[in-house]
Design an enzyme around this catalytic site. Structure first.
Site, PDB file in Angstrom:
ATOM      1  NE  ARG A  27      -2.061  -1.493   3.367  1.00 42.88           N
ATOM      2  CZ  ARG A  27      -2.390  -1.208   4.705  1.00 42.88           C
ATOM      3  NH1 ARG A  27      -3.430  -0.589   5.034  1.00 42.88           N
ATOM      4  NH2 ARG A  27      -1.645  -1.389   5.754  1.00 42.88           N
TER       5      ARG A  27
ATOM      6  CG  ASN B  38      -3.680  -4.345   3.118  1.00 46.74           C
ATOM      7  OD1 ASN B  38      -3.226  -4.191   2.076  1.00 46.74           O
ATOM      8  ND2 ASN B  38      -3.055  -4.588   4.392  1.00 46.74           N
TER       9      ASN B  38
END
Length: 92
Positions: free
Chosen positions: A20, A38
């Site tokens: 990320r 996520n």
């Protein structure tokens, strides 16, 4: 310059490998809007929008990810770029 947008889901070893943070940094360099997060199933989900060439380059980069990632698949669905919020964030 023509804009485009995609909803993206990335599978494989993509959690616990700074995916990320990498995606946000890459998106900011490309000047893209959207977010990354996520998912409970172990995949990573993102919403991307910006200049068509830059978005396509980002989707291609997401198939590799950061060094520790092992991407299995990248699934994309087009979205209206006008619906993507400004900035690029990591969502919980």
């Amino acid at each position: 310059m023509r804009e485009t947008g995609f909803h993206v889901r990335v599978t494989g070893r993509v959690q616990g490998v700074a995916y990320r943070a990498w995606a946000r940094a890459e998106a900011e360099v490309q000047g893209l809007r959207g977010w990354v997060r996520n998912r409970g199933d172990g995949s990573v989900e993102a919403l991307l929008a910006g200049p068509e060439e830059k978005v396509k380059a980002m989707v291609l980069a997401m198939s590799e990810g950061p060094g520790a990632a092992r991407v299995t698949d990248v699934f994309t669905d087009p979205v209206d770029p006008a619906t993507v919020p400004p900035g690029f964030t990591i969502r919980p």
